[in-house]
Design a protein around this motif. Sequence first.
Motif: not given
Length: 350
Positions: A37, A86, A129, A133, A136-137
Motif C-alpha cells: 500500500t 477478511h 489483508t 486491500d 490500496k483501493h
Amino acid sequence: MTQADMDTKPVTYADAGVDIEKANRTKQRIKYLAHKTFTKSVLSEIGGFGGLFQIDKKKYLDPVLVSSVDGVGTKLKIAFEMNLHHTIGADLVNHCVNDIAVQGAAPMFFMDYLATGKLDPDIAERIVTGLADACKHNGCALIGGETAEMPGFYPDGEYDLAGFIVGVVERDKVITGKEVVPGDVLVGLPSNGLHTNGYSLARKLLFSIAGYSPETYVNAIKGKVGNELMKTHKSYWPAVRRLVEAECVSAMAHITGGGITENLPRVLPKGTGAVVELGSWPVLPIFTHMQQLGNISQDEMLRTFNMGIGMVLVIPAKKFKKVQTVLERAGEKGYTIGRIVKGDRKVSYS
C-alpha cells in the motif's frame, strides 16, 4: 511438577501466554502486506516506533490535516461466529475514509490497533489483508499499527480492532457546511447494508428474538442472515473525490450510528434544518424485516440504522444536474431524498 522444579525452571513470556517468536513471524507477514500500500510519501518502514509520511508540497499550497479514529463495534461478534475476518479490515478502513471524506479530505495514511488474548497468525493475516486491500483501493498507505497480545483479557478466538486515519485538504477547500442554505437539495447515496452500526440491536432482533443463526436462510431478505450482516461497509471516496474536485457540494454527512436523524444535523449551520422524504429511496429488506421482528417504531429505526442511505450530500440547487452527471460517471447511484429549510439544526420527516 514439584516445588523444586518450579524454583529452578526459567519462566518465559510464552509461559504467560505470549509467544514473541510467533508474534514476530506474524508481524513480518503484516509488513509484507502493508508494503503493497506504500506510496512515495511513506518515509519509514513497518516496525518503527512511529510512521513517517511526507505531505506533497507541490500538490498542496496550504494543507490542512483531517483525522479520525473508529472501530467496527459488535459486528465483530458475527465475524467470530462465522470465522469470517477478511472483510472486517475493509469495514474499518472504509468507515474511517468516509468520516474524513465529508470534509473534502483525501486519505493519506492509516494505522490499526489489533488486540487479542492469543495471537492467531492466520486470522491476523486475514484481517490485515482486508486492511491493506481497502487502503490500496482508497489510495492511502497502511504505514503501521499495533498488534497486542493480552492473555486473559479477551476470550479465546476474539479480538478488538480499531483504526486511525489522516487525510489532507487545502485550507480553502475544506467542506464545513457553512455555505448550506435553505433550498439546497439532499441527495442520498445507497448503503450495502448495516455497514458498521446498529449491530447490538440487530443481533438481539435476529438471533435472540427470531432465533436465527448466521446460516439461516430468510426469505424476507433473500439470503442467509450472516451473509447479510457481514456485507462490507461501503467506501464513498471514489464518488466523493469527484464531487469535491467539481466543487459542487455544500456539505456531506456519513450516516453511521444515529442514522440520518443525528448525523445530518452535524453539518448544518445555525438557522437551517432538513426535511427528509420517506419513501424517496429503497429501504433495504434487512431493515424492514428487523423492524417487523421487534415492532420497532419508525423514529427508532431512523435514529439507529442508516436504512439504506450511507452518505447524504447537500447540494446547491443550481449544481444539482452537475452532481447527477458526476455520480453517473463515477458509477454511483444517487436518490433525491429531501431539502434544506429554515430551522434549528434538526431533521424532520415527511
